[in-house]
Design a protein around this motif. Structure first.
Motif, PDB file in Angstrom:
ATOM      1  N   GLN A  82      24.172  36.468  79.469  1.00  0.00           N
ATOM      2  CA  GLN A  82      25.403  36.722  78.726  1.00  0.00           C
ATOM      3  C   GLN A  82      26.002  35.423  78.165  1.00  0.00           C
ATOM      4  OE1 GLN A  82      27.194  38.804  82.041  1.00  0.00           O
ATOM      5  NE2 GLN A  82      27.267  40.731  80.859  1.00  0.00           N
ATOM      6  N   MET A  83      25.985  34.398  78.976  1.00  0.00           N
ATOM      7  CA  MET A  83      26.512  33.120  78.483  1.00  0.00           C
ATOM      8  C   MET A  83      25.601  32.566  77.391  1.00  0.00           C
ATOM      9  SD  MET A  83      28.000  29.916  80.553  1.00  0.00           S
ATOM     10  CE  MET A  83      28.597  28.478  79.702  1.00  0.00           C
ATOM     11  N   GLY A  84      24.292  32.714  77.604  1.00  0.00           N
ATOM     12  CA  GLY A  84      23.333  32.278  76.586  1.00  0.00           C
ATOM     13  C   GLY A  84      23.562  32.994  75.263  1.00  0.00           C
ATOM     14  N   ASN A  85      23.842  34.283  75.319  1.00  0.00           N
ATOM     15  CA  ASN A  85      24.116  35.041  74.093  1.00  0.00           C
ATOM     16  C   ASN A  85      25.332  34.475  73.361  1.00  0.00           C
ATOM     17  OD1 ASN A  85      21.980  36.714  74.715  1.00  0.00           O
ATOM     18  ND2 ASN A  85      23.255  38.380  75.497  1.00  0.00           N
ATOM     19  N   ARG A  86      26.352  34.096  74.106  1.00  0.00           N
ATOM     20  CA  ARG A  86      27.573  33.555  73.507  1.00  0.00           C
ATOM     21  C   ARG A  86      27.325  32.193  72.846  1.00  0.00           C
ATOM     22  NH1 ARG A  86      32.914  34.831  76.037  1.00  0.00           N
ATOM     23  NH2 ARG A  86      32.783  37.047  76.463  1.00  0.00           N
ATOM     24  N   LEU A  87      26.328  31.458  73.347  1.00  0.00           N
ATOM     25  CA  LEU A  87      26.029  30.130  72.807  1.00  0.00           C
ATOM     26  C   LEU A  87      24.753  30.100  71.970  1.00  0.00           C
ATOM     27  CD1 LEU A  87      26.870  27.967  75.968  1.00  0.00           C
ATOM     28  CD2 LEU A  87      28.138  28.027  73.819  1.00  0.00           C
ATOM     29  N   SER A  88      24.147  31.261  71.776  1.00  0.00           N
ATOM     30  CA  SER A  88      22.866  31.352  71.059  1.00  0.00           C
ATOM     31  C   SER A  88      21.819  30.474  71.731  1.00  0.00           C
ATOM     32  CB  SER A  88      23.013  30.974  69.578  1.00  0.00           C
ATOM     33  OG  SER A  88      23.949  31.816  68.947  1.00  0.00           O
ATOM     34  N   LYS A  89      21.760  30.558  73.065  1.00  0.00           N
ATOM     35  CA  LYS A  89      20.797  29.794  73.852  1.00  0.00           C
ATOM     36  C   LYS A  89      20.129  30.726  74.858  1.00  0.00           C
ATOM     37  CE  LYS A  89      23.406  25.440  73.628  1.00  0.00           C
ATOM     38  NZ  LYS A  89      22.617  24.743  72.664  1.00  0.00           N
ATOM     39  N   THR A  90      19.000  30.273  75.372  1.00  0.00           N
ATOM     40  CA  THR A  90      18.287  31.058  76.382  1.00  0.00           C
ATOM     41  C   THR A  90      18.954  30.865  77.748  1.00  0.00           C
ATOM     42  OG1 THR A  90      16.807  29.246  76.979  1.00  0.00           O
ATOM     43  CG2 THR A  90      16.088  30.683  75.152  1.00  0.00           C
ATOM     44  N   PRO A  91      18.697  31.792  78.676  1.00  0.00           N
ATOM     45  CA  PRO A  91      19.219  31.612  80.040  1.00  0.00           C
ATOM     46  C   PRO A  91      18.730  30.292  80.657  1.00  0.00           C
ATOM     47  CG  PRO A  91      18.445  33.858  79.758  1.00  0.00           C
ATOM     48  CD  PRO A  91      18.051  33.105  78.523  1.00  0.00           C
ATOM     49  N   GLN A  92      17.497  29.903  80.339  1.00  0.00           N
ATOM     50  CA  GLN A  92      16.973  28.640  80.857  1.00  0.00           C
ATOM     51  C   GLN A  92      17.774  27.452  80.312  1.00  0.00           C
ATOM     52  OE1 GLN A  92      15.124  31.002  79.320  1.00  0.00           O
ATOM     53  NE2 GLN A  92      13.762  31.748  80.925  1.00  0.00           N
ATOM     54  N   ALA A  93      18.182  27.535  79.048  1.00  0.00           N
ATOM     55  CA  ALA A  93      18.979  26.461  78.446  1.00  0.00           C
ATOM     56  C   ALA A  93      20.353  26.379  79.123  1.00  0.00           C
ATOM     57  CB  ALA A  93      19.134  26.679  76.944  1.00  0.00           C
ATOM     58  N   ILE A  94      20.920  27.522  79.482  1.00  0.00           N
ATOM     59  CA  ILE A  94      22.213  27.535  80.186  1.00  0.00           C
ATOM     60  C   ILE A  94      22.047  26.912  81.564  1.00  0.00           C
ATOM     61  CG2 ILE A  94      24.070  28.980  81.114  1.00  0.00           C
ATOM     62  CD1 ILE A  94      23.885  28.763  77.977  1.00  0.00           C
ATOM     63  N   LYS A  95      20.960  27.260  82.243  1.00  0.00           N
ATOM     64  CA  LYS A  95      20.686  26.661  83.557  1.00  0.00           C
ATOM     65  C   LYS A  95      20.569  25.141  83.431  1.00  0.00           C
ATOM     66  CE  LYS A  95      20.120  27.911  87.778  1.00  0.00           C
ATOM     67  NZ  LYS A  95      21.370  28.217  88.454  1.00  0.00           N
ATOM     68  N   GLU A  96      19.941  24.681  82.358  1.00  0.00           N
ATOM     69  CA  GLU A  96      19.794  23.242  82.106  1.00  0.00           C
ATOM     70  C   GLU A  96      21.157  22.593  81.846  1.00  0.00           C
ATOM     71  OE1 GLU A  96      18.214  19.430  81.492  1.00  0.00           O
ATOM     72  OE2 GLU A  96      17.472  21.173  82.584  1.00  0.00           O
ATOM     73  N   ILE A  97      22.034  23.268  81.117  1.00  0.00           N
ATOM     74  CA  ILE A  97      23.392  22.760  80.881  1.00  0.00           C
ATOM     75  C   ILE A  97      24.124  22.620  82.215  1.00  0.00           C
ATOM     76  CG2 ILE A  97      25.671  23.414  79.942  1.00  0.00           C
ATOM     77  CD1 ILE A  97      24.124  24.616  77.519  1.00  0.00           C
ATOM     78  N   GLU A  98      23.997  23.616  83.059  1.00  0.00           N
ATOM     79  CA  GLU A  98      24.645  23.568  84.379  1.00  0.00           C
ATOM     80  C   GLU A  98      24.080  22.419  85.225  1.00  0.00           C
ATOM     81  OE1 GLU A  98      25.852  28.304  84.766  1.00  0.00           O
ATOM     82  OE2 GLU A  98      24.232  27.525  86.027  1.00  0.00           O
TER      83      GLU A  98
END
Length: 155
Positions: A48-64
């Motif tokens: 869901q967060m990835g969708n809001r940022l146009s990123k994959t879930p893996q990319a969100i995990k990397e941001i975290e």
């Protein structure tokens, strides 16, 4: 070089702004970072967060991960905050209360060093000053240094 009065005014105005941030200085970052903590608290998935940022879930995990190891950029923090419907608040909090106090402390330390060096020389010449005179010299020199605020204050 004397510090213009408007410089002292600027320091005091900045101190007033920074004092609003002071309570935030007592808050420690969650072990896995704010992004992960907030995302989980509001029950938002990586997808869901990835969708809001146009990123994959893996990319969100990397941001975290980058946030938790302190290698994240302010831009990424701001974007993540937007995705969480949050606003990034960024600033500094003086460790010892205020900019004026920080300057006072540095000026006093420099004054002590200068007065001690002079006192040692005078002692060697058998012209030692009393403790009260040394204290007065430190106090006066501290005020002079604060007024002039030389760049050497930060050496």
């Amino acid at each position: 070089m004397k510090v213009p009065n408007n410089h002292l005014l600027s320091i005091r105005q900045l101190d007033a702004k920074l004092s609003d941030l002071a309570p935030l200085g007592k808050i420690s970052q969650p072990p896995k970072g704010w992004i992960s903590q907030l995302r989980k608290a509001i029950n938002m998935s990586l997808q869901q967060m990835g969708n809001r940022l146009s990123k994959t879930p893996q990319a969100i995990k990397e941001i975290e991960r980058r946030e938790s190891d302190e290698s994240i950029t302010l831009k990424s923090l701001r974007e993540a905050g937007d995705a969480l419907n949050m606003r990034l608040v960024y600033g500094f909090v003086p460790k010892n209360g205020s900019l004026e106090q920080m300057i006072e402390d540095r000026a006093r330390a420099l004054a002590v060093t200068i007065v001690q060096r002079t006192s040692t020389t005078m002692k060697l010449e058998d012209q030692e000053n009393s403790n009260s005179r040394l204290k007065q010299a430190v106090d006066e020199l501290t005020q002079d240094i604060k007024r002039e605020m030389p760049r050497s204050l930060w050496d």
